[in-house]
Design a protein around this motif. Sequence first.
Motif, PDB file in Angstrom:
ATOM      1  N   TYR A  29       0.784  -1.315  -0.044  1.00  0.00           N
ATOM      2  CA  TYR A  29      -0.002  -0.086  -0.076  1.00  0.00           C
ATOM      3  C   TYR A  29       0.897   1.080  -0.023  1.00  0.00           C
ATOM      4  O   TYR A  29       0.558   2.250  -0.677  1.00  0.00           O
ATOM      5  CB  TYR A  29      -0.713  -0.082   1.311  1.00  0.00           C
ATOM      6  N   LEU A  32       2.243   2.780  -3.480  1.00  0.00           N
ATOM      7  CA  LEU A  32       1.301   3.207  -4.273  1.00  0.00           C
ATOM      8  C   LEU A  32       1.330   4.852  -4.533  1.00  0.00           C
ATOM      9  O   LEU A  32       1.735   5.289  -3.605  1.00  0.00           O
ATOM     10  CB  LEU A  32      -0.040   2.808  -3.881  1.00  0.00           C
ATOM     11  N   SER A  33       0.852   5.361  -5.600  1.00  0.00           N
ATOM     12  CA  SER A  33       0.522   6.853  -5.697  1.00  0.00           C
ATOM     13  C   SER A  33      -0.531   7.214  -4.759  1.00  0.00           C
ATOM     14  O   SER A  33      -1.431   6.309  -4.272  1.00  0.00           O
ATOM     15  CB  SER A  33       0.410   7.119  -6.941  1.00  0.00           C
ATOM     16  N   ASP A  35      -3.226   8.845  -5.712  1.00  0.00           N
ATOM     17  CA  ASP A  35      -4.506   8.537  -6.347  1.00  0.00           C
ATOM     18  C   ASP A  35      -4.520   7.085  -6.030  1.00  0.00           C
ATOM     19  O   ASP A  35      -6.033   6.452  -6.213  1.00  0.00           O
ATOM     20  CB  ASP A  35      -4.318   8.976  -7.669  1.00  0.00           C
ATOM     21  N   GLN A  36      -3.817   6.066  -6.302  1.00  0.00           N
ATOM     22  CA  GLN A  36      -4.126   4.745  -6.337  1.00  0.00           C
ATOM     23  C   GLN A  36      -4.571   4.272  -4.884  1.00  0.00           C
ATOM     24  O   GLN A  36      -5.211   3.355  -4.743  1.00  0.00           O
ATOM     25  CB  GLN A  36      -2.406   4.145  -6.908  1.00  0.00           C
ATOM     26  N   GLN A  37      -3.828   5.030  -3.959  1.00  0.00           N
ATOM     27  CA  GLN A  37      -4.182   4.451  -2.439  1.00  0.00           C
ATOM     28  C   GLN A  37      -5.810   4.914  -2.204  1.00  0.00           C
ATOM     29  O   GLN A  37      -6.368   4.098  -1.445  1.00  0.00           O
ATOM     30  CB  GLN A  37      -3.390   5.213  -1.488  1.00  0.00           C
ATOM     31  N   MET A  39      -8.034   5.034  -4.389  1.00  0.00           N
ATOM     32  CA  MET A  39      -8.874   4.009  -5.127  1.00  0.00           C
ATOM     33  C   MET A  39      -8.858   2.628  -4.411  1.00  0.00           C
ATOM     34  O   MET A  39     -10.084   1.877  -4.256  1.00  0.00           O
ATOM     35  CB  MET A  39      -8.479   3.911  -6.500  1.00  0.00           C
ATOM     36  N   VAL A  40      -7.717   2.156  -3.922  1.00  0.00           N
ATOM     37  CA  VAL A  40      -7.663   0.841  -3.446  1.00  0.00           C
ATOM     38  C   VAL A  40      -8.325   0.783  -2.108  1.00  0.00           C
ATOM     39  O   VAL A  40      -9.118   0.005  -1.730  1.00  0.00           O
ATOM     40  CB  VAL A  40      -6.217   0.488  -3.349  1.00  0.00           C
ATOM     41  N   CYS A  98     -10.072  -6.224 -11.137  1.00  0.00           N
ATOM     42  CA  CYS A  98      -9.971  -4.890 -10.683  1.00  0.00           C
ATOM     43  C   CYS A  98      -8.655  -4.199 -11.429  1.00  0.00           C
ATOM     44  O   CYS A  98      -7.685  -4.834 -11.371  1.00  0.00           O
ATOM     45  CB  CYS A  98      -9.843  -4.698  -9.228  1.00  0.00           C
ATOM     46  N   THR A 100      -7.169  -1.800 -10.236  1.00  0.00           N
ATOM     47  CA  THR A 100      -6.017  -1.184  -9.177  1.00  0.00           C
ATOM     48  C   THR A 100      -5.359  -2.673  -8.902  1.00  0.00           C
ATOM     49  O   THR A 100      -4.078  -2.479  -8.263  1.00  0.00           O
ATOM     50  CB  THR A 100      -6.729  -0.910  -7.841  1.00  0.00           C
ATOM     51  N   CYS A 101      -5.857  -3.757  -8.814  1.00  0.00           N
ATOM     52  CA  CYS A 101      -5.090  -5.161  -8.866  1.00  0.00           C
ATOM     53  C   CYS A 101      -4.301  -5.002  -7.537  1.00  0.00           C
ATOM     54  O   CYS A 101      -2.981  -4.925  -7.504  1.00  0.00           O
ATOM     55  CB  CYS A 101      -4.013  -5.329  -9.868  1.00  0.00           C
ATOM     56  N   TYR A 102      -4.983  -5.145  -6.347  1.00  0.00           N
ATOM     57  CA  TYR A 102      -4.368  -5.022  -5.048  1.00  0.00           C
ATOM     58  C   TYR A 102      -4.619  -6.468  -4.412  1.00  0.00           C
ATOM     59  O   TYR A 102      -5.753  -7.057  -4.699  1.00  0.00           O
ATOM     60  CB  TYR A 102      -4.633  -3.877  -3.960  1.00  0.00           C
TER      61      TYR A 102
END
Length: 279
Positions: A29, A32-33, A35-37, A39-40, A98, A100-102
Amino acid sequence: MSDEQKKTVMPRNNRTWLCTVLFMDIVGYSKLSVDQQMMVKQNFSTLVSDALRSLPDEDCIKLDTGDGLAMCYLGAPEDVLYVAVGLRDAFVDVNAICGTCYSVRLGINLGPVKILEDINGQRNTIGDGINAAQRIMSFAQPNQLLVSRSYYEVISCLSEENPKMFAYIGVHNDKHVRKYDVYEVTAHQDGKHAGVVIADSKESDGNDSVLLPAADLDERILQIVQDQLALIIGPMACVLVKRAMRKSSNLDQLYQRLAREIPTEQERERFLSGRDRLH
């Protein structure tokens, strides 16, 4: 929180309880950027909120850890397994479809937790039960659900079928060289309850009737013992009494086995003193 809920919850504060702890964190986590954080975390929070909706709020204490969540649950321990298996399978699906693929690591422990009230008047928790749950989770691979030996032993005693849901994966050491026996949950969501068998405290599971030959372990006495233990450790008492019954042939053995589950010496002595009040 309603007045009725406060009546139920407030007496639990500033006390140590034996409860089930589910710890989760999102893998990678911090890398991540922003923005990605966002979304995730939004997707993660939605899935977790939906899954936890089935658990009573008064028995569920949720703590946002930033990159995941810790939940202490005072109700039946198998409830958390249902939720965790469903979440793990949901995270596997998210990882496959997804954008974001987390992935998420999950760990469950059963241990002592102290419930406190923070500066905002909200319930908070501290204790070895949470620390151990975090350690168990840290041994997991992405989208893997692990449990501690203490939790495995409680779930396993509820039915002969339940141990088949787990695979022993060995002893793991944390950074303090503390050893943990770790089990993986291999079962997948199959209908509502993922194949877990519930042992109702009011009904026999077919194994208890032949294990209590002593006359002093009648139904009335067992209920009193369970009530005494519940005052100290909470709702987990019904499960622990059921497990201890299987290895006890008299009342003294039952009390001694149950006393080992109580985290503090003072409360152990308080529980053991209840033995004398049965006469």
